[in-house]
Design an enzyme around this catalytic site. Structure first.
Site, mmCIF file in Angstrom:
data_model
loop_
_atom_site.group_PDB
_atom_site.id
_atom_site.type_symbol
_atom_site.label_atom_id
_atom_site.label_comp_id
_atom_site.label_asym_id
_atom_site.label_seq_id
_atom_site.Cartn_x
_atom_site.Cartn_y
_atom_site.Cartn_z
ATOM 1 N N ARG A 1 -12.650 13.642 -0.169
ATOM 2 C CA ARG A 1 -13.150 13.435 1.371
ATOM 3 C C ARG A 1 -11.397 14.032 1.556
ATOM 4 O O ARG A 1 -10.581 12.575 1.764
ATOM 5 C CB ARG A 1 -13.070 12.120 1.611
ATOM 6 C CG ARG A 1 -12.989 11.574 3.287
ATOM 7 C CD ARG A 1 -12.990 10.321 3.551
ATOM 8 N NE ARG A 1 -13.469 9.503 4.952
ATOM 9 C CZ ARG A 1 -12.227 9.825 5.081
ATOM 10 N NH1 ARG A 1 -11.048 9.620 4.831
ATOM 11 N NH2 ARG A 1 -12.130 8.644 6.793
ATOM 12 N N LYS B 1 -2.800 10.486 1.432
ATOM 13 C CA LYS B 1 -2.505 9.144 1.571
ATOM 14 C C LYS B 1 -0.600 8.964 1.425
ATOM 15 O O LYS B 1 0.193 9.751 0.682
ATOM 16 C CB LYS B 1 -3.066 8.424 0.748
ATOM 17 C CG LYS B 1 -4.513 8.261 1.598
ATOM 18 C CD LYS B 1 -5.855 6.946 0.950
ATOM 19 C CE LYS B 1 -6.957 6.810 1.918
ATOM 20 N NZ LYS B 1 -7.755 6.158 1.669
#
Ligand code: PMM
Length: 290
Positions: free
Chosen positions: A265, A224
């Site tokens: 994840r 991210k």
């Protein structure tokens, strides 16, 4: 928070460490792997590779939620997701479906998916909570303030940790009122969703604060933006490209596991599969030495 390692989710296996959720984005436009797995056969082969590399479950999504993303139609999302869910289930994988649409969630569960991962936590589609209740599978309630096209403008907090937990708790109450078994709720801080980089770090630093909810916590930091900024090129200042953020992702996985994350994840499984095992060995040595 260490009790959350034991999967308290009826019907799912216990891993006795943080689980590893491998990502298969069947999209042309996801921020780090868009276009790689659009072909269903390639997507299934990739998901089964992730399992061989140590993923405990595979998360299949057919709609990008990157900041600014435009929504796909329901028909297109079904067309992308269903053959991949079917193929992975046939191949023996434990599958979760990453969708904000009730119809996609329902069809995916019929095809064998065992978890509904809704980044909106049931807020984007008024029928989603009913589907989660009816199917009875675990349901991810992620912190979400609005659709991707608008979410960067919604990142405004006083005390980000307290407010995010409070908003997730409120949404948990709403889904339980809608008939979802509280024992099937998984919570997620929603890193990068209506969050600044500083918000993401603050949330990661205080995962222990989620223990009050008494629910398993899923953490999805993989590749991210906050990692890209952290690792920016020292000369140009350009963010590190998404696919070169996997070592940092694995470090976050270990640190999230150490704070009791139920699962992490990730796009790239091998390093995180090792990282959660390192963390579990350290914890066992520490607990055994007491
Ligand atoms: N992030 C993305 C997609 N799905 N699901 C959950 N539960 N939590 C997340 O933070 C999350 C998610 C966006 O990342 P991707 O485009 O790389 O899949």
């Amino acid at each position: 928070m260490s009790s959350t390692y034991k999967s308290p989710l009826p019907g799912l296996p216990e891993w006795h460490r943080s689980g590893v959720m491998g990502i298969v984005n069947v999209t042309p436009d996801s921020f780090s792997d868009g276009g790689l797995w659009l072909d269903p056969d390639r997507a299934v082969a990739h998901g089964l590779d992730l399992v061989r590399q140590g993923a405990d479950l595979v998360d299949v999504g057919g709609e990008s939620t990157r900041p600014g993303a435009v929504r796909v139609t329901r028909e297109e999302e079904l067309r992308r997701v269903l053959p991949v869910v079917r193929g992975l289930v046939e191949g023996g994988a434990l599958v979760s479906v990453d969708t904000m649409r009730a119809a996609v969630a329902e069809a995916a569960v019929e095809a064998g998916a065992r978890i509904i991962n809704d980044v909106s936590g049931g807020r984007a589609d008024p029928d989603m909570v009913g589907v989660a209740a009816r199917t009875g599978v675990p349901f991810v309630v992620m912190h979400w303030r609005g659709q991707s096209a608008a979410m960067d403008g919604l990142a405004s907090y006083g005390d980000v940790v307290g407010e995010v937990i409070e908003e997730v708790e409120r949404q948990m109450d709403a889904v339980v009122s809608g008939g979802v078994d509280p024992a099937q709720v998984i919570v997620d801080p929603g890193l990068g969703f209506a969050k600044t980089r500083e918000d993401d770090w603050a949330l990661l630093a205080r995962l222990d604060a989620w223990s009050g909810l008494g629910r398993p916590v899923l953490v999805a930091a993989s590749r991210k933006r906050f990692l890209g900024t952290l690792l920016a090129d020292p000369v140009t200042g350009d963010p590190r490209p998404a696919r070169a953020r996997d070592a940092a992702t694995a470090a976050v996985s270990a640190l999230a596991a150490a704070q009791g994350a139920w699962a992490v994840r990730v796009h790239e499984v091998p390093a995180t599969a090792d990282a959660v095992r390192v963390e579990a060995a350290l914890r066992a040595a520490r607990d055994g030495g007491k």
